[in-house]
Design a protein around this motif. Structure first.
Motif, PDB file in Angstrom:
ATOM      1  N   PRO A   1     -30.845  22.839   9.204  1.00 28.05           N
ATOM      2  CA  PRO A   1     -30.287  21.606   8.630  1.00 28.05           C
ATOM      3  C   PRO A   1     -28.763  21.633   8.634  1.00 28.05           C
ATOM      4  O   PRO A   1     -28.147  22.687   8.774  1.00 28.05           O
ATOM      5  CB  PRO A   1     -30.828  21.612   7.207  1.00 28.05           C
ATOM      6  N   THR A   2     -28.173  20.464   8.466  1.00 27.68           N
ATOM      7  CA  THR A   2     -26.729  20.327   8.570  1.00 27.68           C
ATOM      8  C   THR A   2     -26.006  21.309   7.663  1.00 27.68           C
ATOM      9  O   THR A   2     -26.235  21.344   6.463  1.00 27.68           O
ATOM     10  CB  THR A   2     -26.316  18.890   8.224  1.00 27.68           C
ATOM     11  N   SER A   3     -25.126  22.107   8.235  1.00 25.64           N
ATOM     12  CA  SER A   3     -24.371  23.086   7.473  1.00 25.64           C
ATOM     13  C   SER A   3     -22.878  22.839   7.525  1.00 25.64           C
ATOM     14  O   SER A   3     -22.166  23.087   6.559  1.00 25.64           O
ATOM     15  CB  SER A   3     -24.667  24.497   7.983  1.00 25.64           C
ATOM     16  N   ILE A   4     -22.378  22.386   8.663  1.00 22.43           N
ATOM     17  CA  ILE A   4     -20.943  22.206   8.858  1.00 22.43           C
ATOM     18  C   ILE A   4     -20.705  20.803   9.404  1.00 22.43           C
ATOM     19  O   ILE A   4     -21.404  20.358  10.319  1.00 22.43           O
ATOM     20  CB  ILE A   4     -20.375  23.250   9.832  1.00 22.43           C
ATOM     21  N   ALA A   5     -19.717  20.118   8.844  1.00 20.85           N
ATOM     22  CA  ALA A   5     -19.341  18.793   9.332  1.00 20.85           C
ATOM     23  C   ALA A   5     -17.886  18.813   9.756  1.00 20.85           C
ATOM     24  O   ALA A   5     -17.051  19.500   9.154  1.00 20.85           O
ATOM     25  CB  ALA A   5     -19.565  17.735   8.256  1.00 20.85           C
ATOM     26  N   LEU A   6     -17.576  18.079  10.820  1.00 18.73           N
ATOM     27  CA  LEU A   6     -16.190  17.857  11.215  1.00 18.73           C
ATOM     28  C   LEU A   6     -15.819  16.454  10.763  1.00 18.73           C
ATOM     29  O   LEU A   6     -16.481  15.481  11.137  1.00 18.73           O
ATOM     30  CB  LEU A   6     -16.018  17.988  12.726  1.00 18.73           C
ATOM     31  N   THR A   7     -14.785  16.343   9.959  1.00 19.87           N
ATOM     32  CA  THR A   7     -14.401  15.037   9.418  1.00 19.87           C
ATOM     33  C   THR A   7     -13.199  14.438  10.123  1.00 19.87           C
ATOM     34  O   THR A   7     -12.941  13.245   9.973  1.00 19.87           O
ATOM     35  CB  THR A   7     -14.103  15.160   7.921  1.00 19.87           C
ATOM     36  N   GLY A   8     -12.440  15.230  10.853  1.00 16.80           N
ATOM     37  CA  GLY A   8     -11.286  14.680  11.541  1.00 16.80           C
ATOM     38  C   GLY A   8     -10.558  15.731  12.343  1.00 16.80           C
ATOM     39  O   GLY A   8     -10.923  16.908  12.347  1.00 16.80           O
ATOM     40  N   TYR A   9      -9.509  15.297  13.031  1.00 14.43           N
ATOM     41  CA  TYR A   9      -8.741  16.198  13.887  1.00 14.43           C
ATOM     42  C   TYR A   9      -7.327  15.656  14.032  1.00 14.43           C
ATOM     43  O   TYR A   9      -7.050  14.482  13.735  1.00 14.43           O
ATOM     44  CB  TYR A   9      -9.385  16.305  15.275  1.00 14.43           C
TER      45      TYR A   9
END
Length: 813
Positions: free
Chosen positions: A684-692
């Motif tokens: 299941p989802t563990s890490i999210a990228l929110t921006g760069y």
């Protein structure tokens, strides 16, 4: 006729004797010499075991700098037939080394032009191969390099025989088959087709040849067959060009961009290559008695004479073949760094030994004209002299080198001790020790992976093995639990679900293992409970003057923000009853290495019994402009009376300086304006990228990219970020692999809600020209090399588990 029959029997007897010597030198004490298991051997053995158990065959094994698969297949077969003992797989390599002897014999017999010289030169070449330390070393090591010798010799042998016979093109299929298979052995084999093309092209240019058509057809069939055999691996390289070039780019030393420097380096490397045969061999103790040339004086003289004989006859096809074969297969070493590296030149073994045999026979032929049994004497001389010198230098001198004993034995012996201890107790070790492939192979051949539906009842004592110089538990652990029948499980225990108390005590009367190499700390775990330990506990294990141990650090919060007060607790243990009264001085160190704010000082208790623990409380106020990142807590211990610092030392008393790093705290503060980009990793989802953030760059300057990560759920792996910069043709021109915040924020220690602003500075080997580039990135598990599953904003799996940053990277002048 009787004379020829007797001579033939003598030749067969000599060849059998050569094979027996080759067998002895390759299998004698194979279970103890080398004295353990090398890192690369562990990797290769794990892959073979995985192939056998799970059918996980790969046309190219990308881990550990990339490896071709043929030796993995052979190793898996040996495990199936003989078992999983580590030295068993060395028998596979040793037998391949022995098999090379008759193959090189046949190759030499075919290539030598003079009929009367064929058998003597072939026997001498086989005798040299049987006894040279160059080939013996690699025949006793679980590596793929030694497979190149017999396959390349087979390919050249069949090609030469059909060339000289004027055989129809279809007969050349076998040479193409062996050539194609050799490309599945070791990187230098990629140059082997040149060995066929150049001599054949020279022959085709000669007007007096009567076999042009057959030779041209045979060359085409050879190369076409090799191409078809190589095709699966070739397709992989087309789809993964970095895998094809990665190892070569790491070792090449000659660059076309700097002609003057490259010419000097090339000259130095050519001299180093020549000296490898005579007086200055490989200095790497892994592969050689440091500095020992690949040939002893007797063979070196024969090799030098053989090269001169070939040069004298350079217009003849056999001489051209041997000289081209030798030169081309020495190039992978000559063009690389740190010459000589004998393993990179292993493809030159067959031609070098055939030339040595030619030179030795030329010398013998000049010394005596006797024909009856004349061949036996030089062969026996080589077997005795070269065999004795190799046996002495390998089994006595090389095996006694301290670096060899430690380099091969430290993890191997530690793993064996773990298994031995597990007979009557559970054994716990730090996860970073288990990550070593040698230990993984030893343990996974005896223990099964733990599954969540299993339970481990605390019915046995537990011993904790730890590297020297460390007092306490750090990061993840590995637990070995064996049943009465000898079977057992391996459980990986991550920080968020540690089932044991942190506090340990020295085990009185326990054996100390590997004192000289460093793994000698043995502890008993005071309590065997399932009560979870504080998730924020960070272990240190720093000893000051061998009197007081800083065991770890805890914080009340998982992360702090600017203007907040960061409170930390330091945990201490008194080791010496005569330790003086001391105070603990803690410093907050910013990510750039500067000191953030004033130090926080607290005294330790005056009345403090040895073996007991104490704590000190320290607070730091973060400035309003504190940047995001990992801050370190460095600690000093000061004698209250003498006003001097106690020295941070190892268990052997080696000084590290006055300070020790007790742990880290995270500061969450966006330092840059970010572009939104929604992606998630793991299931299941563990890490999210929110921006760069992707600013434009200038040629010759590092490219700085910032990624904003958010932790959604605990993750077991320590994920590594990979970033590739590609040009307009889709080729990677720069890359960087690093764990978040340069390894200071391993993902296995993230907690839900943590936000990390992860900046990567990427430099290309050569300045990038102005233009437009694309940036791809993703995550992979550093232990396995497998990429973490990547999902887009709609929850769909992203192909190849990597993604391109939407906007282009612009490089300007």
């Amino acid at each position: 006729m009787k004379h020829e029959s007797d001579a033939q029997r003598n030749y067969i007897g000599l060849l059998i004797g050569i094979l027996l010597v080759a067998f002895f030198l390759r299998v004698h004490t194979l279970d103890t010499t080398p004295p353990g298991m090398h890192y690369d051997e562990g990797f290769n053995s794990l892959d073979a075991l995985d192939l056998l158990r799970n059918g996980n065959f790969q046309v190219f094994y990308a881990k550990n700098n990339g490896r071709e698969p043929l030796h993995i297949l052979v190793n898996a077969l040996f495990i199936a037939l003989t078992g999983t003992a580590p030295w068993v797989l060395r028998y596979a390599t040793a037998l391949v080394g022995v098999l090379a002897v008759p193959i090189v014999y046949r190759t030499a017999h075919a290539v030598v032009p003079r009929r009367a010289w064929r058998t003597p030169v072939a026997l001498l070449a086989a005798a040299v191969l049987a006894t040279t330390i160059w080939h013996v070393e690699f025949s006793r090591f679980i590596l793929r390099a030694v497979y190149l010798v017999p396959l390349s010799a087979l390919a050249v042998w069949r090609f030469w025989v059909h060339w000289q016979r004027g055989s129809p093109p279809r007969r050349f299929v076998w040479s193409g088959l062996f050539l194609g298979l050799s490309l599945y052995t070791y990187i230098p084999a990629r140059l082997l087709p040149v060995v066929f093309v150049i001599p054949a092209a020279l022959a085709l240019l000669q007007r007096d040849t009567g076999r042009r058509k057959a030779l041209a057809g045979g060359l085409i069939v050879t190369l076409a067959t090799a191409f078809l055999v190589f095709l699966p691996l070739g397709i992989y390289f087309v789809n993964n060009p970095e895998a094809f070039a990665e190892r070569m780019s790491q070792t090449v030393a000659i660059e076309a961009t700097d002609v003057g420097s490259s010419a000097e380096s090339l000259t130095t490397n050519i001299i180093g290559t020549a000296r490898m045969f005579f007086d200055a061999g490989d200095r790497d103790f892994w592969h050689n008695l440091p500095g020992r040339p690949v040939f002893d004086p007797l063979v070196a003289i024969g090799f030098a004479v053989g090269v001169m004989v070939a040069l004298w006859n350079w217009r003849k096809a056999w001489a051209q073949l041997l000289l081209v074969w030798l030169t081309v297969m020495l190039l992978p070493m000559t063009l690389s760094d740190d010459v000589p590296k004998s393993i990179r030149a292993i493809g030159a073994v067959p031609p070098a030994l055939i030339l040595a045999g030619t030179g030795l026979w030329w010398i013998w032929h000049r010394l005596t004209r006797r024909r009856q049994l004349a061949v036996a004497w030089p062969v026996l001389l080589v077997l005795f002299v070269s065999g004795s010198l190799t046996a002495r230098d390998y089994f006595q001198r090389w095996a006694a080198v301290a670096e060899v004993r430690e380099g091969y034995g430290i993890e191997y012996n530690f793993g064996r001790n773990m298994i031995a201890l597990s007979a009557d107790r559970d054994v716990v070790v730090p996860g970073e020790i288990f990550a070593h492939p040698t230990i993984q192979y030893l343990l996974t051949t005896r223990f099964e992976p733990f599954t969540e539906d299993q339970t481990l009842a605390p019915t046995r004592p537990t011993t904790f093995l730890y590297p020297d110089g460390v007092c306490r538990l750090n990061r993840s652990m590995v637990l070995l639990h064996a049943d009465v029948d000898g079977s057992g499980v391996i459980r990986i225990i991550h920080p968020q679900d540690v089932p044991f108390t942190l506090w340990l005590r020295a085990a009185d009367g326990e054996a100390r293992f590997l004192d000289a190499q460093g793994y000698n700390r043995v502890y008993e775990i005071d309590e065997r409970t399932d009560a979870a330990v504080d998730d924020n506990a960070q272990a240190t294990g720093a000893t000051f003057d061998k009197q007081i141990c800083l065991t770890g650090m805890t914080t009340d919060e998982r992360g702090f923000r600017p203007n907040e007060t960061a409170a930390v607790t330091l945990h201490w243990e008194k080791l010496d009853p005569d330790a003086p009264p001391v105070v603990a001085v803690a410093h907050l160190i910013a990510p750039d290495g500067s000191v953030a704010g004033d130090p926080a000082t607290q005294p330790l208790p005056d009345e403090w019994e040895p073996g007991t623990t104490a704590t000190t409380q320290h607070e730091f106020t973060l400035p309003p402009d504190a940047p995001s990142g990992i801050y370190h807590i460095d600690v000093e211990v000061v004698d209250s009376a003498e006003k001097r610092n106690l020295e941070h030392v190892s268990d052997q008393g080696v000084p590290f300086g006055p300070t020790a790093r007790s742990g880290n705290i995270a500061v969450f503060a966006p330092a840059v304006a970010l572009q939104p980009l929604a992606l998630t990793w793991d299931a299941p989802t563990s890490i999210a990228l929110t921006g760069y953030q992707l600013p434009s760059g200038r040629t010759g300057e590092p490219i700085v990219i910032t990624l904003a990560w958010e932790s959604m759920a605990p993750i077991a792996q320590d994920a590594t970020v990979f970033i590739h910069i590609e040009n307009a043709d889709g080729n990677s021109v720069a890359q960087r692999d690093a764990q978040p915040l340069d390894g200071h924020a391993p993902t296995s220690q993230w907690h839900p809600g943590d936000v990390w602003f992860d900046t990567h500075s990427i430099s290309a080997e050569t300045p990038l020209p102005p233009g437009t580039y694309r940036v791809a990135f993703g995550l992979y598990d550093w232990m396995t090399g497998d990429r973490l599953p990547l999902f887009d904003a709609d929850g769909q799996r992203v192909q190849d588990d990597h993604v391109y940053i939407p906007e282009p990277l612009i490089i300007r002048e």
